[in-house]
Design a protein around this motif. Structure first.
Motif, PDB file in Angstrom:
ATOM      1  N   GLY A 132       7.648  20.668  -4.900  1.00 44.16           N
ATOM      2  CA  GLY A 132       8.123  21.935  -4.357  1.00 44.16           C
ATOM      3  C   GLY A 132       7.033  22.997  -4.478  1.00 44.16           C
ATOM      4  N   LEU A 133       7.423  24.204  -4.804  1.00 49.91           N
ATOM      5  CA  LEU A 133       6.472  25.301  -4.953  1.00 49.91           C
ATOM      6  C   LEU A 133       6.230  25.641  -6.428  1.00 49.91           C
ATOM      7  N   GLN A 134       6.451  24.667  -7.300  1.00 55.23           N
ATOM      8  CA  GLN A 134       6.338  24.944  -8.738  1.00 55.23           C
ATOM      9  C   GLN A 134       4.934  25.351  -9.153  1.00 55.23           C
ATOM     10  N   TYR A 174      12.236  30.050  -4.743  1.00 58.70           N
ATOM     11  CA  TYR A 174      13.455  29.689  -4.005  1.00 58.70           C
ATOM     12  C   TYR A 174      13.584  30.548  -2.769  1.00 58.70           C
ATOM     13  N   ASP A 175      13.401  31.860  -2.965  1.00 61.02           N
ATOM     14  CA  ASP A 175      13.401  32.761  -1.811  1.00 61.02           C
ATOM     15  C   ASP A 175      12.364  32.297  -0.798  1.00 61.02           C
ATOM     16  N   GLN A 176      11.179  32.021  -1.283  1.00 57.18           N
ATOM     17  CA  GLN A 176      10.089  31.643  -0.389  1.00 57.18           C
ATOM     18  C   GLN A 176      10.404  30.361   0.383  1.00 57.18           C
ATOM     19  N   SER A 177      10.863  29.358  -0.340  1.00 54.72           N
ATOM     20  CA  SER A 177      11.049  28.069   0.321  1.00 54.72           C
ATOM     21  C   SER A 177      12.197  28.109   1.316  1.00 54.72           C
ATOM     22  N   VAL A 178      13.268  28.875   0.997  1.00 53.50           N
ATOM     23  CA  VAL A 178      14.381  28.967   1.939  1.00 53.50           C
ATOM     24  C   VAL A 178      13.914  29.634   3.226  1.00 53.50           C
ATOM     25  N   GLY A 179      13.148  30.707   3.100  1.00 53.20           N
ATOM     26  CA  GLY A 179      12.625  31.385   4.283  1.00 53.20           C
ATOM     27  C   GLY A 179      11.734  30.476   5.113  1.00 53.20           C
ATOM     28  N   GLN A 181      11.822  27.319   5.309  1.00 54.72           N
ATOM     29  CA  GLN A 181      12.529  26.162   5.847  1.00 54.72           C
ATOM     30  C   GLN A 181      13.575  26.514   6.886  1.00 54.72           C
ATOM     31  N   MET A 182      13.702  27.807   7.231  1.00 55.85           N
ATOM     32  CA  MET A 182      14.712  28.193   8.213  1.00 55.85           C
ATOM     33  C   MET A 182      14.239  27.828   9.616  1.00 55.85           C
ATOM     34  N   LYS A 188      10.992  32.638   7.925  1.00 59.26           N
ATOM     35  CA  LYS A 188      10.528  33.857   7.261  1.00 59.26           C
ATOM     36  C   LYS A 188       9.273  33.523   6.461  1.00 59.26           C
TER      37      LYS A 188
END
Lengths: 473, 473
Positions: A132-134, A174-179, A181-182, A188
């Motif tokens: 992920g983005l860890q 989490y914010d970053q990855s959700v954006g 992946q939209m 985003k």
């Protein structure tokens, strides 16, 4: 100015016969947890090793064995730690590479994974989560491999410092990855980082913080000061674990000489070296003994090259040659040529990086266990003429950089200009805007590397195992 | 007021012979993702099922089979879904219970797990993630099991509504869990929830939002309105998936009758029924046909019982008896008595819930595969006389509530007052402040339940399998 020798050491190799030198085993026990941290004065949750980000620097000598017991104490997240630049593939331990989905299953919360690998070349390396983005969230650190006692590098220096560069955001991964992946217009972008960190320290202007806790007087975010003496030569071991930013590094009023890159001695090379406008400048103090620590220099901050002036970079990348005493020429011929066109693309409505129009998803079964990916279809690109600097990194093996250029790679004429004489060995190379780069590598053992991906790119492999189809972009 | 019959249905059972009724199989395909949601007008990341929180309601009839394909599309987080109140243990499918670390390994990102179980009793149930704090982050929903066609419940109603209650925080469950897991004085309590949600809708006062995005005019956070007609009887299927709050539920100017609890018909019981001060009130509109939707009632909001007035609750808990036609008496004797003292405690410097002074950590190998926990040591408590209402829930099995009381359980005298005649069968029971409660259950198949835990508590088991030692608090 008496002080004019700074050696850049971003990953260094040696082909010494170790003889009777006694190799050591270095044990490390790491606990991975989320902790509140303020590396740039702004408080946020970071992923830490033993409560620290960056994690502890691993020190060893060539030939030593590193043992790292990784205890995953995250609540619901898995992890995996990659040892960037360590030739786990070449030295027979590809399953210790730490690449989730490629060489191992993830380490579950509450579980322990023990990494054990040999550091077979002196040099400067780093480690980071490969899940992920860890990595961006703080799970990273440096590895310094020294030459064994009684051996010497092909350059002289008095002291050394480690420098770890990182780009840092205030919102959660989490914010970053959700954006990211939209689908469609909901996509985003993460935007430019809020800070650049050097050895885990940065400086955000707290008056710009619209929310959250930001405290400019925290000792945690005191800017890094490197103190040096006149007339001495310093070796700087520099590693960048940025997620987005392509950085330029300079020291005001000093010449820098590149002596090593990716674990291989380089023909000493004067150094100069951004991403799009908006990347903050990460300024730190380079302080001479006798000058009170923390005093702000009277000079004006040098502006550095423009973000889109990639000639500097291309030049440096291409000018880096193997040290004359350490030339290991590449095979004159490759058995196979694979051309990979790297674009930003729309795949099923989602914004994705892609290779020859194929976006990558890690399989459930790590590649090392079951390699089953096909690269299909012709290439297109999300936005015409959109291209930016992007690094490519080969796991477990080194490669020769045979050539690079602007525009589209011409398979007829470009290979005639390959440098087969003294190319340097690397495991990491920046593909410049709308350019191409050709690499060659020997597959030593039947394990395959994989790439973390911009632009027209050609890899010239001796023989490929992972990639089943050869396609022209 | 013509309208005075509202039936409360919080989990309902029946022991009907199904005869030739054709059981169906209900297939569901769920994708678990993080999405930005504004259930109470404040925007935050929530864990969703097919983009929704709460997730879709599962409807079925008694005897049907539910098949749920759970695709974990979270980036780095695992998951597992528990089917609360479904007797997976009794019906021979304990491995479908969805309790990570107990009955299954977690579902990894990118992986699919297919749950398949029979719903053997009509009633109102719910499902939720049983991994970390994901339930609180939105991964939850309801299960409605109807009586088969041609069969009737022992009460009459005209229409029905589902009501899912939830407490909601604006910070992330990562923030929450890190604070809760800090040692000593660094421990940080989550605090009271910002909103109470009813069917995934709440109403936060956006003027109180110090940061983030809050928009009171979003359709997403329009308060829930339940529209009813005069003279009709409504069955309300109520489920609470709160993480912290113990809620009272009332409808202004109406009497409520409890007709079922935990999948078992109850002797019809008038209803009245908080946690510490600070839990926000979750007010919704109960609207009669003919009155424009959304009009604010002219009456003053009833205050409800005080947060620490647990007599109401204890009374209701104890007054709930099996429906006269559906009494299934418990065994008159238990083969074994286990007394569990439930306290908040300091364990190695960390604040933990504990049983007989032992804090619980899930083993790497799920219990169902390897049961290896011992309960040791005597009990103490973090803060003297500190106690609060806490629910206890048994997975996979039902139990009889034999007795309850204030103060310390007396093993000599209290059992003489057990109700062995008509206790209702439950799978969930609230342990009140500084009180005790005695339950009894028959272990049908050799799989063990586990408890989610407050205060002096006694469980009376027919025979225990999970707990190796019997200790007195």
């Amino acid at each position: 100015m008496a002080f004019n020798k700074i050696l850049l050491f971003s990953t260094l190799a040696s082909f010494l016969s170790l003889g009777c030198v006694q190799a050591k085993v270095h044990y490390h026990r790491w606990e991975i947890t989320y902790q509140y941290k303020s590396p740039d004065c702004f408080n946020k949750l970071a992923i830490t090793i033993n409560g620290q980000t960056p994690g502890p620097t691993i020190y060893a000598s060539q030939g030593d064995t590193i043992v790292v017991e990784v205890n995953n104490s995250l609540l619901t997240e898995n992890t995996a730690i990659h040892w960037h630049g360590i030739q786990t593939g070449t030295i027979g331990t590809p399953w210790m590479d730490g690449t989730e989905g490629v060489t191992q299953c993830p380490i579950l919360p509450g579980e322990t994974f023990i990494y054990r690998f040999v550091v077979d070349r002196p040099g400067t390396y780093f480690y980071h989560s490969h899940y992920g983005l860890q990595r961006s969230a703080g799970l990273n650190g440096m590895i310094v491999v020294k030459v064994p006692e009684g051996f010497k590098e092909p350059f002289r220096y008095d002291h050394e410092y480690n420098i770890l560069l990182h780009d840092w955001w205030h919102n959660s991964t989490y914010d970053q990855s959700v954006g990211l992946q939209m689908p469609g217009n909901q996509f985003k972008f993460v935007g430019e980082p809020q800070s650049l960190l050097m050895n885990g320290r940065g400086r955000f202007n707290c008056s710009l913080a619209v929310s959250g806790y930001c405290n400019a007087s925290l000792p945690e975010c005191t800017p890094l000061t490197i103190t040096v003496a006149h007339g001495k030569t310093y070796l700087l071991r520099i590693a960048s674990i940025t997620s987005l930013s392509a950085l330029s590094f300079e020291i005001e009023g000093h010449n820098l000489t590149v002596v090593e890159a990716d674990g291989h001695y380089a023909d000493p090379l004067p150094n100069v070296v951004s991403r799009k406008p908006g990347t903050p400048t990460g300024t730190r103090l380079f302080n001479y003994y006798g000058i009170p620590r923390g005093r702000v220099p009277p000079t004006i901050l040098p502006s550095g090259p423009l973000w889109n002036d990639t000639d500097y970079r291309m030049m440096q990348s291409w000018a880096t040659r193997a040290h004359p005493n350490f030339i290991e020429p590449p095979p004159a011929q490759s058995d196979r040529v694979i051309i990979l066109l790297n674009t930003q693309n729309k795949i099923n409505g989602f914004t994705r990086w892609s290779l020859n129009n194929v976006s990558h998803d890690l399989p459930h079964t790590p590649y090392l266990i079951a390699m089953k990916n096909n690269l299909l279809h012709n290439a297109n690109t999300l936005t015409a003429n959109n291209s930016e600097t992007h690094p490519w990194h080969l796991h477990g093996h080194d490669f020769w950089v045979l050539g690079c250029g602007r525009g589209k790679f011409n398979p007829e004429t470009d290979p005639t200009n390959y440098n087969l004489k003294d190319p340097t060995l690397k495991n990491n190379v920046a593909l410049q805007t709308s350019g191409w780069i050709a690499i060659r590598f020997k597959q030593i053992i039947p394990a395959c590397g994989h790439f973390i991906a911009t632009s027209n790119l050609i890899f010239s492999w001796v023989w490929g195992l992972c990639l089943k189809k050869v396609l022209t972009g």
